[in-house]
Motif scaffolding. Structure first.
Motif, PDB file in Angstrom:
ATOM      1  N   ALA A  23      20.942  50.252  82.078  1.00 52.30           N
ATOM      2  CA  ALA A  23      21.145  51.470  81.287  1.00 52.30           C
ATOM      3  C   ALA A  23      21.133  51.117  79.807  1.00 52.30           C
ATOM      4  CB  ALA A  23      22.470  52.126  81.664  1.00 52.30           C
ATOM      5  N   SER A  24      20.788  52.092  79.001  1.00 53.91           N
ATOM      6  CA  SER A  24      20.826  51.891  77.550  1.00 53.91           C
ATOM      7  C   SER A  24      22.275  51.989  77.079  1.00 53.91           C
ATOM      8  CB  SER A  24      19.976  52.944  76.842  1.00 53.91           C
ATOM      9  OG  SER A  24      20.597  54.219  76.952  1.00 53.91           O
ATOM     10  N   VAL A  25      22.521  51.471  75.897  1.00 53.82           N
ATOM     11  CA  VAL A  25      23.869  51.520  75.334  1.00 53.82           C
ATOM     12  C   VAL A  25      24.317  52.969  75.184  1.00 53.82           C
ATOM     13  CG1 VAL A  25      25.264  50.967  73.306  1.00 53.82           C
ATOM     14  CG2 VAL A  25      23.634  49.291  74.189  1.00 53.82           C
ATOM     15  N   GLY A  26      23.420  53.837  74.745  1.00 52.46           N
ATOM     16  CA  GLY A  26      23.751  55.256  74.592  1.00 52.46           C
ATOM     17  C   GLY A  26      24.144  55.897  75.913  1.00 52.46           C
ATOM     18  N   ASP A  27      23.393  55.589  76.979  1.00 55.51           N
ATOM     19  CA  ASP A  27      23.720  56.138  78.299  1.00 55.51           C
ATOM     20  C   ASP A  27      25.063  55.618  78.794  1.00 55.51           C
ATOM     21  OD1 ASP A  27      21.363  57.577  78.358  1.00 55.51           O
ATOM     22  OD2 ASP A  27      20.282  56.065  79.547  1.00 55.51           O
ATOM     23  N   LEU A  28      25.345  54.355  78.513  1.00 60.97           N
ATOM     24  CA  LEU A  28      26.628  53.784  78.922  1.00 60.97           C
ATOM     25  C   LEU A  28      27.786  54.417  78.162  1.00 60.97           C
ATOM     26  CD1 LEU A  28      25.600  50.031  79.115  1.00 60.97           C
ATOM     27  CD2 LEU A  28      26.223  51.489  81.049  1.00 60.97           C
ATOM     28  N   ALA A  29      27.557  54.770  76.890  1.00 56.92           N
ATOM     29  CA  ALA A  29      28.618  55.319  76.049  1.00 56.92           C
ATOM     30  C   ALA A  29      28.947  56.768  76.394  1.00 56.92           C
ATOM     31  CB  ALA A  29      28.218  55.216  74.577  1.00 56.92           C
ATOM     32  N   ASP A  30      27.971  57.525  76.906  1.00 56.27           N
ATOM     33  CA  ASP A  30      28.156  58.960  77.130  1.00 56.27           C
ATOM     34  C   ASP A  30      29.431  59.339  77.883  1.00 56.27           C
ATOM     35  OD1 ASP A  30      26.031  59.849  75.657  1.00 56.27           O
ATOM     36  OD2 ASP A  30      24.654  59.972  77.362  1.00 56.27           O
ATOM     37  N   PRO A  31      29.736  58.733  79.028  1.00 59.74           N
ATOM     38  CA  PRO A  31      30.909  59.201  79.777  1.00 59.74           C
ATOM     39  C   PRO A  31      32.262  58.767  79.209  1.00 59.74           C
ATOM     40  CG  PRO A  31      29.680  57.564  81.067  1.00 59.74           C
ATOM     41  CD  PRO A  31      28.971  57.746  79.778  1.00 59.74           C
ATOM     42  N   HIS A  32      32.269  57.971  78.159  1.00 63.53           N
ATOM     43  CA  HIS A  32      33.521  57.436  77.632  1.00 63.53           C
ATOM     44  C   HIS A  32      33.951  58.182  76.376  1.00 63.53           C
ATOM     45  CE1 HIS A  32      33.302  54.161  80.488  1.00 63.53           C
ATOM     46  NE2 HIS A  32      32.016  54.091  80.198  1.00 63.53           N
ATOM     47  N   ASP A  33      35.244  58.340  76.217  1.00 65.60           N
ATOM     48  CA  ASP A  33      35.797  59.044  75.068  1.00 65.60           C
ATOM     49  C   ASP A  33      36.106  58.055  73.937  1.00 65.60           C
ATOM     50  OD1 ASP A  33      36.698  61.213  73.625  1.00 65.60           O
ATOM     51  OD2 ASP A  33      38.739  61.072  74.398  1.00 65.60           O
ATOM     52  N   VAL A  34      35.105  57.232  73.628  1.00 68.41           N
ATOM     53  CA  VAL A  34      35.219  56.272  72.529  1.00 68.41           C
ATOM     54  C   VAL A  34      33.915  56.300  71.750  1.00 68.41           C
ATOM     55  CG1 VAL A  34      36.888  54.758  73.677  1.00 68.41           C
ATOM     56  CG2 VAL A  34      34.463  54.341  73.973  1.00 68.41           C
ATOM     57  N   SER A  35      33.942  55.735  70.555  1.00 71.67           N
ATOM     58  CA  SER A  35      32.747  55.741  69.714  1.00 71.67           C
ATOM     59  C   SER A  35      31.677  54.802  70.270  1.00 71.67           C
ATOM     60  CB  SER A  35      33.117  55.308  68.293  1.00 71.67           C
ATOM     61  OG  SER A  35      33.491  53.944  68.287  1.00 71.67           O
ATOM     62  N   LEU A  36      30.466  55.016  69.822  1.00 74.29           N
ATOM     63  CA  LEU A  36      29.364  54.136  70.200  1.00 74.29           C
ATOM     64  C   LEU A  36      29.634  52.713  69.707  1.00 74.29           C
ATOM     65  CD1 LEU A  36      26.606  54.028  71.567  1.00 74.29           C
ATOM     66  CD2 LEU A  36      25.569  54.607  69.376  1.00 74.29           C
ATOM     67  N   ALA A  37      30.253  52.596  68.540  1.00 75.65           N
ATOM     68  CA  ALA A  37      30.587  51.271  68.008  1.00 75.65           C
ATOM     69  C   ALA A  37      31.597  50.561  68.911  1.00 75.65           C
ATOM     70  CB  ALA A  37      31.151  51.401  66.598  1.00 75.65           C
ATOM     71  N   ALA A  38      32.572  51.304  69.432  1.00 74.28           N
ATOM     72  CA  ALA A  38      33.568  50.703  70.336  1.00 74.28           C
ATOM     73  C   ALA A  38      32.907  50.246  71.629  1.00 74.28           C
ATOM     74  CB  ALA A  38      34.690  51.688  70.628  1.00 74.28           C
ATOM     75  N   VAL A  39      32.005  51.051  72.163  1.00 70.15           N
ATOM     76  CA  VAL A  39      31.289  50.664  73.387  1.00 70.15           C
ATOM     77  C   VAL A  39      30.450  49.423  73.113  1.00 70.15           C
ATOM     78  CG1 VAL A  39      29.469  51.354  75.014  1.00 70.15           C
ATOM     79  CG2 VAL A  39      31.307  52.946  74.447  1.00 70.15           C
ATOM     80  N   SER A  40      29.819  49.364  71.956  1.00 67.66           N
ATOM     81  CA  SER A  40      29.028  48.183  71.604  1.00 67.66           C
ATOM     82  C   SER A  40      29.892  46.928  71.556  1.00 67.66           C
ATOM     83  CB  SER A  40      28.334  48.385  70.256  1.00 67.66           C
ATOM     84  OG  SER A  40      27.325  49.368  70.375  1.00 67.66           O
ATOM     85  N   LYS A  41      31.118  47.044  71.051  1.00 68.93           N
ATOM     86  CA  LYS A  41      32.026  45.901  71.010  1.00 68.93           C
ATOM     87  C   LYS A  41      32.427  45.480  72.426  1.00 68.93           C
ATOM     88  CE  LYS A  41      33.904  46.674  66.416  1.00 68.93           C
ATOM     89  NZ  LYS A  41      35.109  46.960  65.613  1.00 68.93           N
ATOM     90  N   HIS A  42      32.688  46.463  73.292  1.00 65.48           N
ATOM     91  CA  HIS A  42      33.008  46.144  74.690  1.00 65.48           C
ATOM     92  C   HIS A  42      31.827  45.445  75.359  1.00 65.48           C
ATOM     93  CE1 HIS A  42      36.942  47.913  75.028  1.00 65.48           C
ATOM     94  NE2 HIS A  42      36.517  49.104  74.648  1.00 65.48           N
ATOM     95  N   LEU A  43      30.626  45.921  75.088  1.00 65.48           N
ATOM     96  CA  LEU A  43      29.437  45.310  75.678  1.00 65.48           C
ATOM     97  C   LEU A  43      29.251  43.880  75.160  1.00 65.48           C
ATOM     98  CD1 LEU A  43      26.997  48.352  75.594  1.00 65.48           C
ATOM     99  CD2 LEU A  43      28.073  47.327  77.622  1.00 65.48           C
ATOM    100  N   GLN A  44      29.605  43.630  73.911  1.00 66.83           N
ATOM    101  CA  GLN A  44      29.501  42.280  73.362  1.00 66.83           C
ATOM    102  C   GLN A  44      30.449  41.335  74.090  1.00 66.83           C
ATOM    103  OE1 GLN A  44      27.238  41.174  70.875  1.00 66.83           O
ATOM    104  NE2 GLN A  44      27.906  39.284  71.852  1.00 66.83           N
TER     105      GLN A  44
END
Length: 112
Positions: A35-56
């Motif tokens: 999945a793309s980062v954007g698709d992964l971020a959609d269901p979460h109530d956090v910013s895209l930047a926060a999801v990117s940090k989790h993915l890192q």
């Protein structure tokens, strides 16, 4: 001090990555497929930047691989580190099952 072999997974990093509920949820999403980062971020109530940090954190632990295709970053699950963590947990599950079985036998013998 015990040193890891180069090809051994870093269990500290793996369990550290698994310690956060958002990262576990991201892994569950990736279990369904890349999945793309954007698709992964959609269901979460956090910013895209926060999801990117989790993915890192997940990538640093070797649990995911991120591929860049232009501006899109696509992630996919890497199962081998999870297998190593499962193997470690299984050893201790067997240990505790054996200990609890021995305790049950001991308690049964005391009752008789």
């Amino acid at each position: 001090m015990v040193e890891r072999q180069a090809n051994e997974p870093d269990l500290d990093a793996i369990f550290g990555a698994l310690a956060h509920p958002t990262r576990r949820a991201l892994l569950e999403q990736l279990a369904a497929g890349p999945a793309s980062v954007g698709d992964l971020a959609d269901p979460h109530d956090v910013s895209l930047a926060a999801v990117s940090k989790h993915l890192q954190v997940l990538e640093d632990a070797g649990l995911i691989e991120v591929e860049k295709d232009g501006r899109v970053r696509r992630c996919h699950l890497e199962a081998a580190p999870l297998s190593a963590a499962f193997g470690w947990l299984t050893r201790y599950r067997v240990f505790w099952e054996d200990r609890l079985d021995a305790l049950a036998i001991h308690l049964e013998n005391e009752d008789q």
